[in-house]
Design a protein around this motif. Structure first.
Motif, PDB file in Angstrom:
ATOM      1  N   CYS A 104       0.953  -1.372   0.012  1.00 39.92           N
ATOM      2  CA  CYS A 104       0.047  -0.034   0.058  1.00 39.92           C
ATOM      3  C   CYS A 104       0.906   1.305   0.053  1.00 39.92           C
ATOM      4  N   THR A 105       0.352   2.260  -0.247  1.00 38.51           N
ATOM      5  CA  THR A 105       0.878   3.627  -0.205  1.00 38.51           C
ATOM      6  C   THR A 105       1.111   4.120   1.284  1.00 38.51           C
ATOM      7  N   VAL A 106       2.046   5.056   1.066  1.00 35.58           N
ATOM      8  CA  VAL A 106       2.669   5.576   2.520  1.00 35.58           C
ATOM      9  C   VAL A 106       1.225   6.143   3.094  1.00 35.58           C
ATOM     10  N   GLU A 107       0.200   6.879   2.631  1.00 34.33           N
ATOM     11  CA  GLU A 107      -0.716   7.548   3.103  1.00 34.33           C
ATOM     12  C   GLU A 107      -1.664   6.609   3.796  1.00 34.33           C
ATOM     13  N   VAL A 108      -2.039   5.124   3.210  1.00 34.43           N
ATOM     14  CA  VAL A 108      -2.637   4.361   3.544  1.00 34.43           C
ATOM     15  C   VAL A 108      -2.246   3.651   4.932  1.00 34.43           C
ATOM     16  N   LYS A 109      -0.866   3.381   4.706  1.00 34.23           N
ATOM     17  CA  LYS A 109      -0.089   2.725   5.928  1.00 34.23           C
ATOM     18  C   LYS A 109      -0.115   3.600   7.258  1.00 34.23           C
ATOM     19  N   VAL A 110      -0.153   4.928   7.106  1.00 34.66           N
ATOM     20  CA  VAL A 110      -0.237   5.837   8.108  1.00 34.66           C
ATOM     21  C   VAL A 110      -1.636   5.895   8.693  1.00 34.66           C
ATOM     22  N   THR A 147       8.823  -0.891  10.582  1.00 36.41           N
ATOM     23  CA  THR A 147       8.630  -2.031  10.015  1.00 36.41           C
ATOM     24  C   THR A 147       7.515  -1.748   9.080  1.00 36.41           C
ATOM     25  N   LEU A 148       6.307  -1.138   9.547  1.00 33.12           N
ATOM     26  CA  LEU A 148       5.170  -1.066   8.517  1.00 33.12           C
ATOM     27  C   LEU A 148       5.612  -0.023   7.286  1.00 33.12           C
ATOM     28  N   MET A 149       6.421   0.811   7.807  1.00 34.25           N
ATOM     29  CA  MET A 149       6.923   1.864   6.651  1.00 34.25           C
ATOM     30  C   MET A 149       7.959   1.421   5.846  1.00 34.25           C
ATOM     31  N   ARG A 150       8.577   0.287   6.291  1.00 35.85           N
ATOM     32  CA  ARG A 150       9.819  -0.253   5.609  1.00 35.85           C
ATOM     33  C   ARG A 150      11.130   0.743   5.672  1.00 35.85           C
ATOM     34  N   LEU A 151      11.090   1.022   6.916  1.00 33.55           N
ATOM     35  CA  LEU A 151      12.271   2.068   7.082  1.00 33.55           C
ATOM     36  C   LEU A 151      13.552   1.301   7.803  1.00 33.55           C
ATOM     37  N   PRO A 152      14.633   1.833   7.708  1.00 30.07           N
ATOM     38  CA  PRO A 152      16.022   1.366   8.415  1.00 30.07           C
ATOM     39  C   PRO A 152      15.631   1.231   9.894  1.00 30.07           C
ATOM     40  N   ARG A 153      16.200   0.196  10.534  1.00 28.42           N
ATOM     41  CA  ARG A 153      15.917  -0.239  11.844  1.00 28.42           C
ATOM     42  C   ARG A 153      16.392   1.114  12.656  1.00 28.42           C
ATOM     43  N   PHE A 154      17.581   1.628  12.382  1.00 26.00           N
ATOM     44  CA  PHE A 154      18.200   2.506  13.345  1.00 26.00           C
ATOM     45  C   PHE A 154      17.937   4.070  12.777  1.00 26.00           C
ATOM     46  N   CYS A 155      16.916   4.301  12.211  1.00 24.42           N
ATOM     47  CA  CYS A 155      16.822   5.581  11.569  1.00 24.42           C
ATOM     48  C   CYS A 155      15.942   6.411  12.792  1.00 24.42           C
ATOM     49  N   SER A 156      16.293   7.797  12.585  1.00 19.55           N
ATOM     50  CA  SER A 156      15.615   8.567  13.821  1.00 19.55           C
ATOM     51  C   SER A 156      14.196   8.487  14.053  1.00 19.55           C
TER      52      SER A 156
END
Length: 213
Positions: A104-110, A147-156
């Motif tokens: 899904c898109t970022v908007e849907v995930k949010v 995890t939901l947004m598929r971001l790096p584990r140690f991002c801010s």
């Protein structure tokens, strides 16, 4: 059904009233599902040398915690167990959302994160806990969003929430606590108004303790 009493003798009197009512209306309490808990003093655990309590002549089981309306209440009035319950529930929900809505898109995930992961059921009642428990909950909240947004584990964490326009864990907790306090203060019940004005809490929430028997 919950009975709350200041002493063992008072609790026995309340149970006696229930027994009389049940007998006169041809009802029967399930003793196997009936428990009692003794709150400790000033956050301490309850004493062990408590006189036995019975229902219909059968001794009741003494417990150190119980689940009331989905919220864990402990005899030392600590909320660590309930925070862990919510942390586990959040993990299950977040993993499910990450699998089902991966494309899904970022908007849907949010939107789904707001709907399923920010309510923090009973979080407004957390008032006494260890920082270890709260940090574990906050870290889980942050990691589930990553995890939901598929971001790096140690991002801010602050940067990712600001970019997505999503409240951080502490912001959610403070907003919901303030909302609950406002509703209590706006209630027409004089007892609730008194509780709201005299009981301080770190997030502005009010804790109403219960007991079971």
């Amino acid at each position: 059904m919950v009975l709350l009493a200041p002493s063992i003798s008072a609790l026995r009197k309340l149970i006696g009233v229930c027994e009389d009512y049940a007998a006169s209306h041809r009802l029967m309490y399930n003793v196997k599902k009936t428990e009692y808990m003794v709150f400790g003093v000033a956050g301490k655990k309850s004493p062990n040398n408590v006189l036995p309590i019975s229902l219909n002549g059968i001794l009741l089981k003494k417990v150190t915690h119980f689940k009331y309306l989905g919220h864990y209440i402990a005899d030392d009035l600590k909320d660590n167990m309930d925070i862990e319950r919510e942390r586990r529930a959040l993990t299950v929900k977040a993993n499910m959302l990450a699998r089902r809505f991966a494309r899904c898109t970022v908007e849907v995930k949010v939107t789904i994160f707001w709907a399923y992961c920010t309510p923090l059921y009973a979080g407004v009642l957390w008032a006494s806990y260890t920082q270890v428990s709260l940090r574990a909950m906050r870290s889980q909240y942050n990691n589930d969003f990553r995890t939901l947004m598929r971001l790096p584990r140690f991002c801010s964490a602050s940067a990712m929430f600001a970019e997505a326009r999503v409240d951080s864990f502490m912001a959610v907790l403070r907003k919901r606590s303030a909302s609950m306090l406002n509703r209590i203060r706006g209630s027409g019940n004089s007892l609730l108004k008194t509780i709201a004005t005299v009981i301080p809490c770190e997030f502005g929430a009010v804790v109403v303790a219960s007991a079971t028997w």
